[in-house]
Every structure is written in structure tokens, then in C-alpha cells.
Write an enzyme that holds these catalytic residues in place. Structure first.
Site, PDB file in Angstrom:
ATOM      1  N   HIS A  57       1.403   8.567  10.631  1.00  0.00           N
ATOM      2  CA  HIS A  57       1.654   8.530  12.075  1.00  0.00           C
ATOM      3  C   HIS A  57       0.442   9.055  12.836  1.00  0.00           C
ATOM      4  O   HIS A  57       0.571   9.761  13.828  1.00  0.00           O
ATOM      5  CB  HIS A  57       2.926   9.324  12.441  1.00  0.00           C
ATOM      6  CG  HIS A  57       4.185   8.574  12.124  1.00  0.00           C
ATOM      7  ND1 HIS A  57       4.668   7.546  12.900  1.00  0.00           N
ATOM      8  CD2 HIS A  57       5.046   8.681  11.097  1.00  0.00           C
ATOM      9  CE1 HIS A  57       5.787   7.077  12.368  1.00  0.00           C
ATOM     10  NE2 HIS A  57       6.038   7.740  11.267  1.00  0.00           N
ATOM     11  N   ASP A  68      -2.070  -0.570   7.666  1.00  0.00           N
ATOM     12  CA  ASP A  68      -1.473  -1.364   6.586  1.00  0.00           C
ATOM     13  C   ASP A  68      -2.256  -2.642   6.316  1.00  0.00           C
ATOM     14  O   ASP A  68      -2.507  -3.013   5.172  1.00  0.00           O
ATOM     15  CB  ASP A  68      -0.021  -1.703   6.921  1.00  0.00           C
ATOM     16  CG  ASP A  68       0.836  -0.460   7.122  1.00  0.00           C
ATOM     17  OD1 ASP A  68       0.347   0.651   6.819  1.00  0.00           O
ATOM     18  OD2 ASP A  68       1.978  -0.595   7.585  1.00  0.00           O
ATOM     19  N   GLY A  89      11.306  -3.389   3.137  1.00  0.00           N
ATOM     20  CA  GLY A  89      11.892  -2.248   3.844  1.00  0.00           C
ATOM     21  C   GLY A  89      11.701  -0.921   3.150  1.00  0.00           C
ATOM     22  O   GLY A  89      12.409   0.040   3.408  1.00  0.00           O
ATOM     23  N   SER A 147       4.718  -1.582   2.950  1.00  0.00           N
ATOM     24  CA  SER A 147       4.006  -2.624   3.695  1.00  0.00           C
ATOM     25  C   SER A 147       4.164  -4.031   3.165  1.00  0.00           C
ATOM     26  O   SER A 147       3.181  -4.745   2.981  1.00  0.00           O
ATOM     27  CB  SER A 147       2.520  -2.295   3.805  1.00  0.00           C
ATOM     28  OG  SER A 147       2.367  -1.221   4.640  1.00  0.00           O
ATOM     29  N   ARG A 157       0.821  -1.211   0.000  1.00  0.00           N
ATOM     30  CA  ARG A 157       0.000   0.000   0.000  1.00  0.00           C
ATOM     31  C   ARG A 157       0.852   1.257   0.000  1.00  0.00           C
ATOM     32  O   ARG A 157       2.035   1.237   0.356  1.00  0.00           O
ATOM     33  CB  ARG A 157      -0.945   0.026   1.200  1.00  0.00           C
ATOM     34  CG  ARG A 157      -0.248   0.130   2.565  1.00  0.00           C
ATOM     35  CD  ARG A 157      -0.174   1.541   3.103  1.00  0.00           C
ATOM     36  NE  ARG A 157       0.681   1.635   4.275  1.00  0.00           N
ATOM     37  CZ  ARG A 157       1.971   1.919   4.220  1.00  0.00           C
ATOM     38  NH1 ARG A 157       2.567   2.105   3.076  1.00  0.00           N
ATOM     39  NH2 ARG A 157       2.685   2.011   5.342  1.00  0.00           N
ATOM     40  N   TYR A 166      10.425   4.527  16.368  1.00  0.00           N
ATOM     41  CA  TYR A 166       8.968   4.329  16.332  1.00  0.00           C
ATOM     42  C   TYR A 166       8.358   4.255  17.737  1.00  0.00           C
ATOM     43  O   TYR A 166       7.449   5.022  18.067  1.00  0.00           O
ATOM     44  CB  TYR A 166       8.681   3.085  15.486  1.00  0.00           C
ATOM     45  CG  TYR A 166       7.231   2.830  15.200  1.00  0.00           C
ATOM     46  CD1 TYR A 166       6.583   3.470  14.151  1.00  0.00           C
ATOM     47  CD2 TYR A 166       6.502   1.934  15.962  1.00  0.00           C
ATOM     48  CE1 TYR A 166       5.247   3.220  13.872  1.00  0.00           C
ATOM     49  CE2 TYR A 166       5.172   1.679  15.691  1.00  0.00           C
ATOM     50  CZ  TYR A 166       4.544   2.325  14.650  1.00  0.00           C
ATOM     51  OH  TYR A 166       3.227   2.069  14.381  1.00  0.00           O
TER      52      TYR A 166
END
Length: 401
Positions: A25, A184, A125, A129, A18, A235
Site C-alpha cells: 500500500h 503488479d 482473488g 495478481s 507476483r 481500497y
């Protein structure tokens, strides 16, 4: 006895990667996101059978699988309702964690046997997703094999695409140690061809959004080839900073349960109570980003492409300056794109610290934009950015031979 499907039947389950158009965020604080599925996906090809025995043995799943990526070694594992996530997770944890979520659907004393191969063209990476597309394709594969038993343990919820997404998110949270939000998995599970999905991450309701047809622009994705690992340090720190900001807002107004319920005015008022300036900046990003998603949905449906582009540009600035999840290479890609003719807007998409950008551009200018991105980024960094043009694609589905 054998349930529903013939064990010789080959099942092919597909789930896409996606791109999030806007709303970054915001998902793990109950906000709004506006993603679409891309034409790159993960495919599971295999067979399976579900057998129930009359003895009182416990439910078991036996997995035998191989991936076209990496070492291509055969992985053989057993899981049961008592299984716990491994100490150290690996890519196989995404598979096992997902299958585990379906064990509760199975009749007592049953044995689920799965044999399959995994192939994916979602770049790893890259922030597109690849992990969610793996989880969701495994989930769709298991559903096809267990047939009518699928979702029997969550019978109160009729939206199966949503239940599938929640199960895959739970697999990633508990088996892969990644505190990801729902976006995701939800878009990979529920996308419709040609549409975007606005997801409310508090109620988990979703609204299909179609782009207006007047001079419809196209979406160009460029990959910085700077890799990040979302389980990495930044994160969880952002999650914590949002919690700090929320606590300060609650002190001021107990009604505010999450950043989703706060306005920019609330954030400004609580600024003094936020123990550090950083939490204030994080909250400011989330609150303004949620507002941008709602505005972007309306602008897309009305065909106000300039407005959509402007919101994308504002979103990027906010991620760069207030949420601080961009990086030099991503900023370069965004700046190159924003200067090109026919470009409405460009921004970082995905978790950040590398990954990809998404650009909204007039269809007639997409090719020259991609050439310029490739040439200029290569000249500045020595890396290719492999830009591609994409249309919103279909979510999880079964292919028939």
C-alpha cells in the site's frame, strides 16, 4: 499486406503472478515496493495477423478468445481507437483494455486480428495478481504479433518492460475501474529469474535486487482462501485517506507532494492538522513502510536474513494496526509462521482483507513450516491454506515450440 509474422505461427506468451516481499500500500502514493515474480503464471496461446489496407478505413482490432477458467465460452469483440470502457466491467475488460492500449502503435487503416486461448494457474482473488498476469501476457502476445510496430507510439521511452507495465496499469484503471498502482504490472513485465525488483513508484525507475547466497532462505506463500475484490469499498477509501493526510502535510510544508516525500517526523508534526486520527495512522504506515523497503533491499543483498525478517514482521504489524487491511485468518497464518523454527519473518502480502502471507524461512525448515501451516490453519478455520515454496521467477516472455 501482412506484417512481420506468418499468421499460421502459434505464439505463446507467458506472464507470472507476483508476491510483494515488502512495501505494501505504498505504490499509489509514489513509494517503494519490493516484489518478485512467482512460478505461477498466465499463458496466452494463439495466432494473429496485422493487415493494412489502402482504403481510409479506421484502425480496428477483432478479438476472438476463450479462457480455460470459468464458462469457457468463446468471446468475440471488436475494438477501435474510439472504443470506450463498458459500463460494467467483467474479466474480458482486462483483455480488451490491454489490447486497446496498443492500437495507437498500429499503422493507419490497419486491422489487427487476434485468436487465442487463456490458461492460468495463478489462484484468482488470492492477492497474487492474477489480473496483472492476464494483462501482461495479453500485452506480450499483442507485441509479438504486431512486431516492429510495438511501442512505436511511445518511442521516447526505451524501457519496454516499463511501458508495457504502464499500459497494463492504464487498462486496469480505465477499463476495470480499479485505481491500482503500478507494482503488479511492473514486476510481471520486468522480473528476472532469481531476482527481486525494487520499484520507485514516483520516478518508475527499478533496481534489480539479488538475494545474497550465504545460507539463502526460501520464500513460502500461504493462501488464507479468504477472497477480496480490490474494486470493493476499502481500497478507494484508503486512497482517499492518504490524500487527506497528504493535504495536511502540504499545508505544513508545501514541498511535500506525496507521502513518499514525508518523514515520520513530518507526519507527527502534521498530526493535529489531519482531520481524523485514521488519516494519521494511514500516513504513518506508508512512511514507515517506505523506510522498511529501503532497509530490506540492503539487508537482502548483504544476507542479513534476521534483519529482513524483522522488517517483514514490523510491516505486518503496521498493516494490521495502522493501515488496518489484515483480517483474522491472515493474522492467524502470520502468527503460526512466526512461532516456527527457522522462520525469520512473515507478513500479509498484497492488498489485504484476505489473500496470502509470505514467510522467509531457512531452507531446511521450509517443509515442516508448510506442514504446520496446513495443519494448524485447517484446525482453526476448516480451510486449507495450500502453502507453496517459490523462487523469484522470470517476467513476461515468449515461449517457442
Amino acid at each position: 499486406n501482412n506484417n512481420n509474422n506468418n499468421e499460421d505461427d502459434v505464439i505463446i506468451a507467458v506472464a507470472p503472478g507476483r508476491v510483494n516481499l515488502i512495501g505494501e500500500h505504498t505504490d499509489y502514493t509514489g513509494g517503494f515496493v519490493l516484489p518478485f515474480a512467482i512460478e505461477y503464471s498466465c499463458v496466452i496461446y494463439g495466432q494473429g495477423k496485422l493487415t493494412t489496407s489502402s482504403s481510409s478505413s479506421s484502425t480496428q482490432a477483432s478479438l476472438s478468445f476463450v479462457s480455460a477458467q470459468g464458462s469457457q465460452e468463446l468471446v468475440q469483440l471488436q475494438i477501435s481507437p474510439e472504443s470506450t470502457p463498458p459500463e460494467k466491467s467483467s474479466w474480458t475488460s482486462y483483455v480488451c483494455g490491454t489490447v486497446f492500449q496498443y492500437l495507437a502503435d498500429l499503422p493507419q487503416s490497419s486491422h489487427l486480428e487476434l485468436k487465442f486461448a487463456i490458461a492460468s494457474d495463478v489462484p484468482l482473488g488470492s492477492g497474487l495478481s492474477s489480473s496483472a498476469s492476464l494483462e501482461v501476457s495479453v500485452a506480450r502476445f499483442v507485441e509479438a504479433i504486431i512486431g516492429e510496430h510495438a511501442f512505436s507510439s511511445s518511442s521516447t521511452e526505451s524501457n519496454h518492460a516499463k511501458v508495457r507495465a504502464l499500459r497494463c496499469q492504464k487498462a486496469e484503471n480505465s477499463w476495470c475501474n480499479s485505481p491500482c498502482g503500478i507494482m503488479d504490472q511492473y514486476i510481471s513485465s520486468a522480473a528476472t529469474k532469481g531476482g527481486l525488483l525494487m520499484i520507485d513508484c514516483t520516478s518508475l525507475e527499478s533496481h534489480q535486487t539479488q538475494m545474497a547466497s550465504n545460507n539463502r532462505p526460501v520464500l513460502v506463500v500461504a493462501n488464507s482462501h479468504v477472497q477480496h475484490d480490490i474494486g470493493g469499498g476499502a481500497y478507494p477509501i484508503r486512497v482517499q485517506q492518504c490524500q487527506t493526510a497528504t493535504a495536511a502535510l502540504q499545508k505544513m510544508n508545501p514541498q511535500i507532494q506525496s507521502l513518499r516525500q514525508a518523514t515520520l517526523e513530518n507526519v507527527e508534526q502534521a498530526k493535529e492538522d489531519m482531520s481524523d486520527k485514521v488519516s494519521y495512522k494511514r500516513a504513518k504506515h506508508v512512511v514507515t513502510e517506505n523506510a522498511r523497503v529501503e532497509q530490506a533491499k540492503v539487508a537482502l543483498e548483504q544476507g542479513d536474513w534476521k534483519q529482513v525478517g524483522s522488517l517483514m514482521n514490523q510491516s505486518h504489524s503496521s498493516m494490521r494496526d495502522d493501515y488496518e487491511v489484515s483480517c483474522e485468518e491472515i493474522d492467524m497464518l502470520v502468527e503460526i509462521a512466526q512461532k516456527q523454527p527457522g522462520v525469520y519473518g512473515s507478513r500479509l502480502t498484497g492488498g489485504g482483507f484476505g489473500g496470502c502471507t509470505v514467510t522467509l524461512v531457512e531452507a531446511s525448515q521450509a517443509q515442516s513450516l508448510m506442514e504446520t501451516l496446513q495443519t494448524e490453519y485447517k484446525a482453526k478455520t476448516g480451510k486449507d491454506c495450500n502453502p507453496f515454496q517459490t523462487q523469484p521467477a522470470q517476467g513476461a516472455h515468449i515461449l517457442t515450440l
